[in-house]
Write a protein that holds these residues in place. Structure first.
Motif, PDB file in Angstrom:
ATOM      1  N   ILE A  41       0.863  -1.179   0.000  1.00  0.00           N
ATOM      2  CA  ILE A  41       0.000   0.000   0.000  1.00  0.00           C
ATOM      3  C   ILE A  41       0.902   1.231   0.000  1.00  0.00           C
ATOM      4  N   ALA A  42       0.685   2.136  -0.943  1.00  0.00           N
ATOM      5  CA  ALA A  42       1.508   3.340  -1.049  1.00  0.00           C
ATOM      6  C   ALA A  42       0.621   4.577  -0.935  1.00  0.00           C
ATOM      7  N   PRO A  43       1.061   5.581  -0.140  1.00  0.00           N
ATOM      8  CA  PRO A  43       0.300   6.826  -0.066  1.00  0.00           C
ATOM      9  C   PRO A  43       0.551   7.687  -1.297  1.00  0.00           C
ATOM     10  N   MET A  44      -0.490   8.222  -1.861  1.00  0.00           N
ATOM     11  CA  MET A  44      -0.372   9.110  -3.013  1.00  0.00           C
ATOM     12  C   MET A  44      -0.238  10.545  -2.512  1.00  0.00           C
ATOM     13  N   HIS A  45       0.453  11.382  -3.274  1.00  0.00           N
ATOM     14  CA  HIS A  45       0.665  12.777  -2.896  1.00  0.00           C
ATOM     15  C   HIS A  45      -0.668  13.528  -2.891  1.00  0.00           C
ATOM     16  N   VAL A  51      -3.180   0.527  -3.845  1.00  0.00           N
ATOM     17  CA  VAL A  51      -2.566  -0.796  -3.810  1.00  0.00           C
ATOM     18  C   VAL A  51      -1.637  -0.931  -5.008  1.00  0.00           C
ATOM     19  N   ILE A  52      -0.387  -1.302  -4.742  1.00  0.00           N
ATOM     20  CA  ILE A  52       0.612  -1.459  -5.794  1.00  0.00           C
ATOM     21  C   ILE A  52       0.968  -2.939  -5.899  1.00  0.00           C
ATOM     22  N   THR A  53       0.838  -3.506  -7.089  1.00  0.00           N
ATOM     23  CA  THR A  53       1.188  -4.908  -7.298  1.00  0.00           C
ATOM     24  C   THR A  53       2.407  -5.061  -8.202  1.00  0.00           C
ATOM     25  N   ASP A  57       5.683   0.341 -10.799  1.00  0.00           N
ATOM     26  CA  ASP A  57       4.726   1.421 -10.578  1.00  0.00           C
ATOM     27  C   ASP A  57       5.158   2.350  -9.445  1.00  0.00           C
ATOM     28  N   LEU A  58       6.072   1.917  -8.592  1.00  0.00           N
ATOM     29  CA  LEU A  58       6.530   2.741  -7.478  1.00  0.00           C
ATOM     30  C   LEU A  58       7.574   3.773  -7.903  1.00  0.00           C
TER      31      LEU A  58
END
Length: 69
Positions: A41-45, A51-53, A57-58
Protein backbone atom coordinates in the motif's frame (compact mmCIF):
# COMPACT_ATOMS: atom_id res chain seq x y z
CA UNK A 1 -21.62 -39.38 -2.90
CA UNK A 2 -19.78 -38.16 -5.98
CA UNK A 3 -17.61 -35.04 -5.84
CA UNK A 4 -17.48 -32.88 -8.95
CA UNK A 5 -15.54 -30.05 -7.32
CA UNK A 6 -11.90 -31.10 -7.55
CA UNK A 7 -8.89 -28.87 -6.94
CA UNK A 8 -7.19 -27.78 -10.16
CA UNK A 9 -3.75 -28.10 -8.51
CA UNK A 10 -3.80 -31.37 -6.56
CA UNK A 11 -7.12 -33.05 -7.41
CA UNK A 12 -8.35 -33.04 -3.81
CA UNK A 13 -11.97 -32.20 -2.97
CA UNK A 14 -13.01 -28.53 -2.79
CA UNK A 15 -15.73 -27.60 -0.31
CA UNK A 16 -19.05 -26.85 -2.02
CA UNK A 17 -19.39 -23.40 -0.40
CA UNK A 18 -15.83 -22.50 -1.46
CA UNK A 19 -16.49 -23.71 -5.02
CA UNK A 20 -19.69 -21.64 -5.25
CA UNK A 21 -17.69 -18.53 -4.31
CA UNK A 22 -15.54 -19.11 -7.39
CA UNK A 23 -12.49 -20.82 -5.88
CA UNK A 24 -11.25 -23.81 -7.87
CA UNK A 25 -8.54 -24.82 -5.39
CA UNK A 26 -8.63 -26.56 -2.03
CA UNK A 27 -7.69 -24.62 1.10
CA UNK A 28 -4.14 -25.99 1.18
CA UNK A 29 -3.35 -25.10 -2.46
CA UNK A 30 -5.18 -21.77 -2.14
CA UNK A 31 -2.94 -20.81 0.78
CA UNK A 32 0.18 -21.57 -1.26
CA UNK A 33 -1.10 -19.41 -4.13
CA UNK A 34 -1.99 -16.57 -1.74
CA UNK A 35 1.52 -16.56 -0.27
CA UNK A 36 3.01 -16.17 -3.77
CA UNK A 37 1.07 -12.95 -4.38
CA UNK A 38 2.80 -9.80 -3.14
CA UNK A 39 1.40 -6.28 -2.88
CA UNK A 40 1.97 -3.12 -0.91
CA UNK A 41 0.00 0.00 0.00
CA UNK A 42 1.51 3.34 -1.05
CA UNK A 43 0.30 6.83 -0.07
CA UNK A 44 -0.37 9.11 -3.01
CA UNK A 45 0.67 12.78 -2.90
CA UNK A 46 -2.29 14.82 -1.55
CA UNK A 47 -4.62 11.89 -2.12
CA UNK A 48 -5.57 8.52 -0.71
CA UNK A 49 -3.70 5.21 -0.54
CA UNK A 50 -3.25 2.94 -3.56
CA UNK A 51 -2.57 -0.80 -3.81
CA UNK A 52 0.61 -1.46 -5.79
CA UNK A 53 1.19 -4.91 -7.30
CA UNK A 54 3.93 -4.05 -9.81
CA UNK A 55 7.28 -2.82 -8.44
CA UNK A 56 7.85 -0.58 -11.48
CA UNK A 57 4.73 1.42 -10.58
CA UNK A 58 6.53 2.74 -7.48
CA UNK A 59 9.26 4.50 -9.48
CA UNK A 60 8.64 8.23 -9.41
CA UNK A 61 5.17 7.81 -7.95
CA UNK A 62 5.21 10.74 -5.51
CA UNK A 63 7.27 13.22 -7.53
CA UNK A 64 5.69 16.63 -8.00
CA UNK A 65 6.14 16.33 -11.77
CA UNK A 66 4.04 13.21 -12.05
CA UNK A 67 4.91 9.63 -12.83
CA UNK A 68 8.59 9.58 -13.89
CA UNK A 69 10.01 6.50 -15.61
Amino acid sequence: MEYKNLCIKCGDHVLQARYQLGYATCLKCGEVIAKETKHTIAPMHKSNYMVITNKLDLQGLNNKGGNVR
